[in-house]
Design a protein around this motif. Structure first.
Motif, PDB file in Angstrom:
ATOM      1  N   MET A  83       0.831  -1.190   0.000  1.00  0.00           N
ATOM      2  CA  MET A  83       0.000   0.000   0.000  1.00  0.00           C
ATOM      3  C   MET A  83       0.871   1.246   0.000  1.00  0.00           C
ATOM      4  N   PHE A  84       0.432   2.196  -0.804  1.00  0.00           N
ATOM      5  CA  PHE A  84       1.018   3.523  -0.792  1.00  0.00           C
ATOM      6  C   PHE A  84      -0.040   4.447  -0.230  1.00  0.00           C
ATOM      7  N   ILE A  85       0.371   5.408   0.598  1.00  0.00           N
ATOM      8  CA  ILE A  85      -0.586   6.334   1.202  1.00  0.00           C
ATOM      9  C   ILE A  85      -0.194   7.760   0.845  1.00  0.00           C
ATOM     10  N   LEU A  86      -1.190   8.514   0.371  1.00  0.00           N
ATOM     11  CA  LEU A  86      -1.020   9.941   0.143  1.00  0.00           C
ATOM     12  C   LEU A  86      -1.863  10.678   1.167  1.00  0.00           C
ATOM     13  N   TYR A  87      -1.334  11.748   1.719  1.00  0.00           N
ATOM     14  CA  TYR A  87      -2.090  12.601   2.631  1.00  0.00           C
ATOM     15  C   TYR A  87      -2.841  13.618   1.788  1.00  0.00           C
ATOM     16  N   VAL A  88      -4.140  13.687   1.985  1.00  0.00           N
ATOM     17  CA  VAL A  88      -5.001  14.521   1.146  1.00  0.00           C
ATOM     18  C   VAL A  88      -5.978  15.310   2.001  1.00  0.00           C
ATOM     19  N   SER A  89      -6.543  16.356   1.436  1.00  0.00           N
ATOM     20  CA  SER A  89      -7.513  17.171   2.172  1.00  0.00           C
ATOM     21  C   SER A  89      -8.910  16.561   2.145  1.00  0.00           C
ATOM     22  N   ASN A  90      -9.259  15.841   1.070  1.00  0.00           N
ATOM     23  CA  ASN A  90     -10.588  15.265   0.935  1.00  0.00           C
ATOM     24  C   ASN A  90     -10.459  13.875   0.309  1.00  0.00           C
ATOM     25  N   PRO A  91     -10.426  12.822   1.138  1.00  0.00           N
ATOM     26  CA  PRO A  91     -10.230  11.474   0.601  1.00  0.00           C
ATOM     27  C   PRO A  91     -11.240  11.067  -0.467  1.00  0.00           C
ATOM     28  N   LEU A 124      -5.725   6.904   0.755  1.00  0.00           N
ATOM     29  CA  LEU A 124      -5.840   8.367   0.736  1.00  0.00           C
ATOM     30  C   LEU A 124      -6.312   8.795   2.109  1.00  0.00           C
ATOM     31  N   TRP A 125      -5.413   9.364   2.900  1.00  0.00           N
ATOM     32  CA  TRP A 125      -5.661   9.648   4.306  1.00  0.00           C
ATOM     33  C   TRP A 125      -5.807  11.152   4.496  1.00  0.00           C
ATOM     34  N   ARG A 126      -6.890  11.567   5.127  1.00  0.00           N
ATOM     35  CA  ARG A 126      -7.096  12.994   5.398  1.00  0.00           C
ATOM     36  C   ARG A 126      -5.946  13.494   6.264  1.00  0.00           C
ATOM     37  N   THR A 127      -5.269  14.525   5.785  1.00  0.00           N
ATOM     38  CA  THR A 127      -4.045  15.017   6.422  1.00  0.00           C
ATOM     39  C   THR A 127      -4.234  15.295   7.908  1.00  0.00           C
ATOM     40  N   ARG A 128      -5.314  15.947   8.280  1.00  0.00           N
ATOM     41  CA  ARG A 128      -5.490  16.324   9.689  1.00  0.00           C
ATOM     42  C   ARG A 128      -5.793  15.126  10.592  1.00  0.00           C
TER      43      ARG A 128
END
Length: 124
Positions: free
Chosen positions: A6-14, A49-53
């Motif tokens: 798995m690759f995870i990107l931190y995003v504002s809106n998953p 895709l993980w919500r940054t906060r």
């Protein structure tokens, strides 16, 4: 040796990012929640895709274009078709279809500015 699955990107809106990657890559969304979304990219690889906060432990400031996801396409026709479709949908194209040492590619920005680089590998 362990294999990454798995690759995870931190995003504002998953959910918005999941829609982007599902549309761009034809990858099915298997989980979609306010704080995390998950897509299957194939060959046992998943994209989170993980919500940054919500990242635990807290991540340092994430800036646009801080990550890049490269995906292999089968041929130049598929690459050009994806480029043209994303451009027509209003996706920001950071680099048009270009031949580099590793292959024919283009670069697009996802909703958070992370880079998506589809490419066709150069013959070895």
């Amino acid at each position: 040796m362990q294999r990454s699955s798995m690759f995870i990107l931190y995003v504002s809106n998953p959910s918005a990012s999941a829609r982007f990657y599902a549309g761009a890559l034809g990858a099915p969304v298997i989980h979609d929640a306010p704080d995390f979304a998950l897509l299957v990219l194939g060959n046992g690889v998943q994209l989170g895709l993980w919500r940054t906060r919500e990242v635990t432990p807290a991540a340092d400031a994430v800036t646009p274009a801080s990550s890049e996801l490269a995906v292999t396409l089968p041929d130049a026709g598929a690459l050009q078709a994806l480029h043209d479709r994303l451009k027509a949908e209003g996706v920001t194209i950071l680099q048009p279809v270009t031949q580099l040492d590793f292959g024919l590619n283009f670069t697009a920005a996802d909703p958070d500015g992370h880079r998506l680089r589809p490419y066709v590998p150069s013959p070895r």
